[in-house]
Structures are given as structure tokens and as C-alpha cells.
Design a protein around this motif. Structure first.
Motif, PDB file in Angstrom:
ATOM      1  N   TYR A   1       0.803  -1.211   0.000  1.00 34.41           N
ATOM      2  CA  TYR A   1       0.000   0.000   0.000  1.00 34.41           C
ATOM      3  C   TYR A   1       0.843   1.272   0.000  1.00 34.41           C
ATOM      4  O   TYR A   1       1.870   1.374   0.653  1.00 34.41           O
TER       5      TYR A   1
ATOM      6  N   LEU B   1      -3.497   4.806   3.309  1.00 36.80           N
ATOM      7  CA  LEU B   1      -3.558   4.639   4.760  1.00 36.80           C
ATOM      8  C   LEU B   1      -4.641   5.544   5.327  1.00 36.80           C
ATOM      9  O   LEU B   1      -4.939   6.596   4.766  1.00 36.80           O
TER      10      LEU B   1
ATOM     11  N   TYR C   1      -2.606   7.782  10.056  1.00 34.97           N
ATOM     12  CA  TYR C   1      -1.310   7.116   9.892  1.00 34.97           C
ATOM     13  C   TYR C   1      -0.463   7.766   8.803  1.00 34.97           C
ATOM     14  O   TYR C   1       0.594   7.256   8.448  1.00 34.97           O
TER      15      TYR C   1
ATOM     16  N   ARG D   1       2.537   8.451  12.962  1.00 32.99           N
ATOM     17  CA  ARG D   1       2.791   7.039  13.265  1.00 32.99           C
ATOM     18  C   ARG D   1       3.623   6.914  14.539  1.00 32.99           C
ATOM     19  O   ARG D   1       3.382   6.045  15.368  1.00 32.99           O
TER      20      ARG D   1
ATOM     21  N   LEU E   1       2.475   5.060  18.017  1.00 33.45           N
ATOM     22  CA  LEU E   1       3.317   4.049  18.665  1.00 33.45           C
ATOM     23  C   LEU E   1       3.697   4.494  20.084  1.00 33.45           C
ATOM     24  O   LEU E   1       3.655   3.710  21.034  1.00 33.45           O
TER      25      LEU E   1
ATOM     26  N   TRP F   1       0.944   3.837  22.434  1.00 37.41           N
ATOM     27  CA  TRP F   1       0.879   2.421  22.835  1.00 37.41           C
ATOM     28  C   TRP F   1       1.894   2.146  23.948  1.00 37.41           C
ATOM     29  O   TRP F   1       1.618   1.393  24.882  1.00 37.41           O
ATOM     30  N   ILE F   2       3.070   2.748  23.853  1.00 37.84           N
ATOM     31  CA  ILE F   2       4.077   2.529  24.897  1.00 37.84           C
ATOM     32  C   ILE F   2       3.597   3.124  26.222  1.00 37.84           C
ATOM     33  O   ILE F   2       3.750   2.523  27.288  1.00 37.84           O
TER      34      ILE F   2
ATOM     35  N   PHE G   1      -7.826   9.533  17.095  1.00 36.92           N
ATOM     36  CA  PHE G   1      -7.510   8.112  17.195  1.00 36.92           C
ATOM     37  C   PHE G   1      -6.870   7.806  18.547  1.00 36.92           C
ATOM     38  O   PHE G   1      -7.181   6.798  19.189  1.00 36.92           O
TER      39      PHE G   1
ATOM     40  N   HIS H   1      -7.690  -1.637  17.159  1.00 43.10           N
ATOM     41  CA  HIS H   1      -6.940  -1.765  15.906  1.00 43.10           C
ATOM     42  C   HIS H   1      -5.462  -2.076  16.161  1.00 43.10           C
ATOM     43  O   HIS H   1      -4.588  -1.553  15.475  1.00 43.10           O
ATOM     44  N   VAL H   2      -5.189  -2.939  17.149  1.00 38.43           N
ATOM     45  CA  VAL H   2      -3.786  -3.205  17.491  1.00 38.43           C
ATOM     46  C   VAL H   2      -3.052  -3.894  16.348  1.00 38.43           C
ATOM     47  O   VAL H   2      -1.834  -3.811  16.233  1.00 38.43           O
TER      48      VAL H   2
ATOM     49  N   GLU I   1      -3.135  -3.223  13.167  1.00 34.84           N
ATOM     50  CA  GLU I   1      -2.895  -2.481  11.941  1.00 34.84           C
ATOM     51  C   GLU I   1      -1.728  -1.499  12.117  1.00 34.84           C
ATOM     52  O   GLU I   1      -1.239  -1.275  13.212  1.00 34.84           O
ATOM     53  N   GLY I   2      -1.297  -0.923  11.006  1.00 35.50           N
ATOM     54  CA  GLY I   2      -0.169  -0.003  11.058  1.00 35.50           C
ATOM     55  C   GLY I   2       1.142  -0.773  10.939  1.00 35.50           C
ATOM     56  O   GLY I   2       1.214  -1.971  11.221  1.00 35.50           O
ATOM     57  N   GLU I   3       2.168  -0.079  10.491  1.00 34.63           N
ATOM     58  CA  GLU I   3       3.450  -0.766  10.267  1.00 34.63           C
ATOM     59  C   GLU I   3       4.130  -1.135  11.586  1.00 34.63           C
ATOM     60  O   GLU I   3       5.062  -1.933  11.607  1.00 34.63           O
ATOM     61  N   ASP I   4       3.667  -0.553  12.714  1.00 34.03           N
ATOM     62  CA  ASP I   4       4.300  -0.828  13.998  1.00 34.03           C
ATOM     63  C   ASP I   4       3.555  -1.887  14.802  1.00 34.03           C
ATOM     64  O   ASP I   4       3.740  -1.984  16.010  1.00 34.03           O
ATOM     65  N   ARG I   5       2.689  -2.698  14.143  1.00 36.96           N
ATOM     66  CA  ARG I   5       1.849  -3.605  14.928  1.00 36.96           C
ATOM     67  C   ARG I   5       2.659  -4.600  15.755  1.00 36.96           C
ATOM     68  O   ARG I   5       2.248  -4.955  16.857  1.00 36.96           O
TER      69      ARG I   5
ATOM     70  N   SER J   1       5.633  -4.069  17.162  1.00 34.92           N
ATOM     71  CA  SER J   1       6.109  -3.341  18.345  1.00 34.92           C
ATOM     72  C   SER J   1       4.969  -3.127  19.330  1.00 34.92           C
ATOM     73  O   SER J   1       5.155  -3.238  20.543  1.00 34.92           O
ATOM     74  N   GLN J   2       3.762  -2.822  18.796  1.00 34.29           N
ATOM     75  CA  GLN J   2       2.602  -2.601  19.667  1.00 34.29           C
ATOM     76  C   GLN J   2       2.289  -3.853  20.467  1.00 34.29           C
ATOM     77  O   GLN J   2       2.057  -3.791  21.675  1.00 34.29           O
TER      78      GLN J   2
ATOM     79  N   ASN K   1       5.054  -4.610  23.071  1.00 34.94           N
ATOM     80  CA  ASN K   1       4.939  -3.674  24.185  1.00 34.94           C
ATOM     81  C   ASN K   1       3.787  -4.045  25.119  1.00 34.94           C
ATOM     82  O   ASN K   1       3.951  -4.074  26.342  1.00 34.94           O
TER      83      ASN K   1
END
Lengths: 203, 97
Positions: free
Chosen positions: A6, A11, A15, A21, A25, A28-29, A176, B57-58, B60-64, B66-67, B70
């Protein structure tokens, strides 16, 4: 189509930039650290939950009907928040705002019931100072309630930005991320519901 | 993207089912405390996984990756902190205050 194929434009809005992005991330951390924060409070509660010090026990104070309603409010708000993000990805600002406002009303309903619940306990003589059980109970529940309060204020600020700027890669990313936070609070509640309320009614 | 958020609706229905199942098992059955706790604890973990995958949506994305790493590390720490605290504080507990 493989995941690698893609282009950036396909996207979702949130994103699209490297910065966004990284922000997602990073959030999430942060949620990983929040898991550990709540784990320490669950740990304290798990150690102290039978230390009644002659004060009220779980069965004396827990109002399971009210707790079920709180659970439904928060669970439904997590769902409506998910629908809000779905609407955002369809490009519908109106749908996003509608579902976000519904989410916040449900969250406010949850908070109203939780504050009433705490006031009821205090009137019954079950305060933070009564016993180790109640200290750990109020700290765990109060920390979650504070998170919900903060989430509502944060979401209101995001809504104001959405009204001012519309859907841009930046406001989409912010929306988001508050969505992730809101779902996380429901996940924490699942464990409070299970390991504080249901466990208290069983033991 | 479809108009109807089918994934979210399914996630919501499953979550409701798991919540009522846990409440029913805890409040309406006479199983032993240990059995009930294992069952409703398991249901809670399943529901948390449901929220992560269907609402957050854990995947999806290019960092899945790492998500996931973590979050799983956070869960690993949580289990050590909670189970470890309860375990270590259970020793020498003949006095109850």
C-alpha cells in the motif's frame, strides 16, 4: 494486496505522516506503562482485600445492580467510541462528532454513578480510613475514575479542535489516540469488575 | 469502507456475552471460589483481547509488532506484580489484621 504494497495515500488519515505514526506508537508505549500502574494498584488490593479491620466487608457494601449498570455504560461507550473512529475513517466529520458526543455522555453517566456509589459507601461508614481493604479499594477505583474524568476533558478539547479545523491528518491522529485511551479505560474496568466486584460477591 | 461497522458490533455483542457470562457464573452458581475465579478471570482476559483487536486496531499499522510486544510485556509485568505481591505476602499470615 500485500501489506507492503500500500501507498501512503491509502492509509487512514491518522497514519499518513511519520510524525503521526510515531505519536500512535508512543501512545501504545504509554498504555504499556499504564498497565503497570494499574497492576501495582491491583497487587495492593489483592494483598489487602480481606483486611476488613472490623469494618464492612464486600457483601456489606457492594451494590451489584448499580455496578452492572456502570459496566454497561462504560462497555457501550467503548463501542460507540469505536464507531466514532469508524465514521472518521469513512471521512464523516458529522458521524464522528455525533458518536464522540454519545461516548462522552455515556462516560459522564458512568462517572455520575460511580460518584454516587462512593458517596453511598461513605454514608454507610465505609471510608478510605476505615480499613486496609477500603483504602486499597478506593485508591484503585478512584485512580480509574480520575482517568475517566481526564479522558472526558481531553475528548472535549479534541472535539473543539475538530470543530475548528475539521478532519486533518493531525486532528484525525489526536482523535484516534483519545480513542485508544478510552478503550483502554474500559479494559481496566473489565478487570475491576471481575477482580473487585464479582470476586467480592463470591468470597 | 463499509457504512456498517460490523467488526465493532460483533465485538460489542461478544463483550456483552462475556460480561453477562462472568456475572452469571459468579453470582448464580455454587461452584468453588477457586473454580469461579479461574473461569471469570479467563473471561476477562478474553474480553480484553477482544477490545484490543476489534476496537483498538492493534493489528494495523506498520508498527503492529512493536505494539504487540509492548502490550504483552506490560501484561507480563502486570502478572508478575500482582501474582508476586499476593504470593510473597501470603507467608506467615496466621494473624489477621
Amino acid at each position: 494486496m500485500s501489506a507492503k504494497a500500500y501507498g501512503t495515500s491509502s492509509l487512514p488519515l491518522e497514519y499518513q505522516s511519520e510524525q503521526s505514526r510515531m505519536n500512535i506508537l508512543g501512545f501504545w508505549i504509554f498504555l504499556g506503562a499504564e498497565i503497570v500502574l494499574f497492576a501495582t494498584l491491583f497487587g495492593v488490593y489483592g494483598v489487602l482485600y480481606e483486611r476488613y479491620a472490623g469494618g464492612p466487608t464486600h457483601q456489606d457494601i457492594i451494590m451489584i445492580r448499580e455496578v452492572m449498570i456502570q459496566t454497561m455504560l462504560l462497555l457501550t461507550s467503548s463501542f460507540t467510541c469505536g464507531v466514532a473512529i469508524h465514521e472518521m475513517r469513512r471521512g464523516s466529520l458529522k458521524g464522528l462528532l455525533t458518536w464522540l458526543v454519545i461516548t462522552l455522555l455515556l462516560g459522564a453517566g458512568f462517572l455520575y454513578m460511580e460518584i454516587n456509589e462512593f458517596m453511598h459507601y461513605v454514608h454507610e461508614g465505609a471510608t478510605m480510613q476505615t480499613s486496609a481493604f477500603l483504602s486499597s479499594f478506593f485508591v484503585l477505583l478512584g485512580t480509574h475514575g480520575l482517568h475517566v474524568t481526564f479522558g472526558i476533558l481531553w475528548a472535549i478539547m479534541v472535539i473543539i479542535q475538530l470543530l475548528q479545523r475539521g478532519l486533518t491528518p493531525v486532528t484525525a491522529r489526536k482523535t484516534f489516540i483519545i480513542g485508544l485511551y478510552w478503550h483502554f479505560l474500559d479494559v481496566v474496568w473489565i478487570f475491576i469488575f471481575t477482580f473487585v466486584y464479582l470476586k467480592g460477591m463470591v468470597s | 469502507m463499509s457504512r456498517f461497522p460490523i467488526g465493532h458490533v460483533l465485538g460489542f455483542l461478544f463483550s456483552l456475552l462475556l460480561t453477562f457470562a462472568a456475572a452469571g457464573i459468579a453470582l448464580k452458581t455454587s461452584l468453588s471460589f477457586k473454580t469461579i475465579m479461574w473461569i471469570i478471570g479467563g473471561l476477562a482476559v478474553v474480553q480484553a483481547g477482544l477490545q484490543l483487536t476489534m476496537f483498538m486496531h492493534v493489528n494495523e499499522g506498520e508498527d503492529r509488532h512493536s505494539q504487540w510486544i509492548n502490550i504483552l510485556y506490560g501484561v507480563f509485568l502486570a502478572v508478575i506484580i500482582v501474582a508476586g505481591s499476593i504470593w510473597v505476602m501470603s507467608f506467615g499470615g496466621t494473624h489477621s489484621h
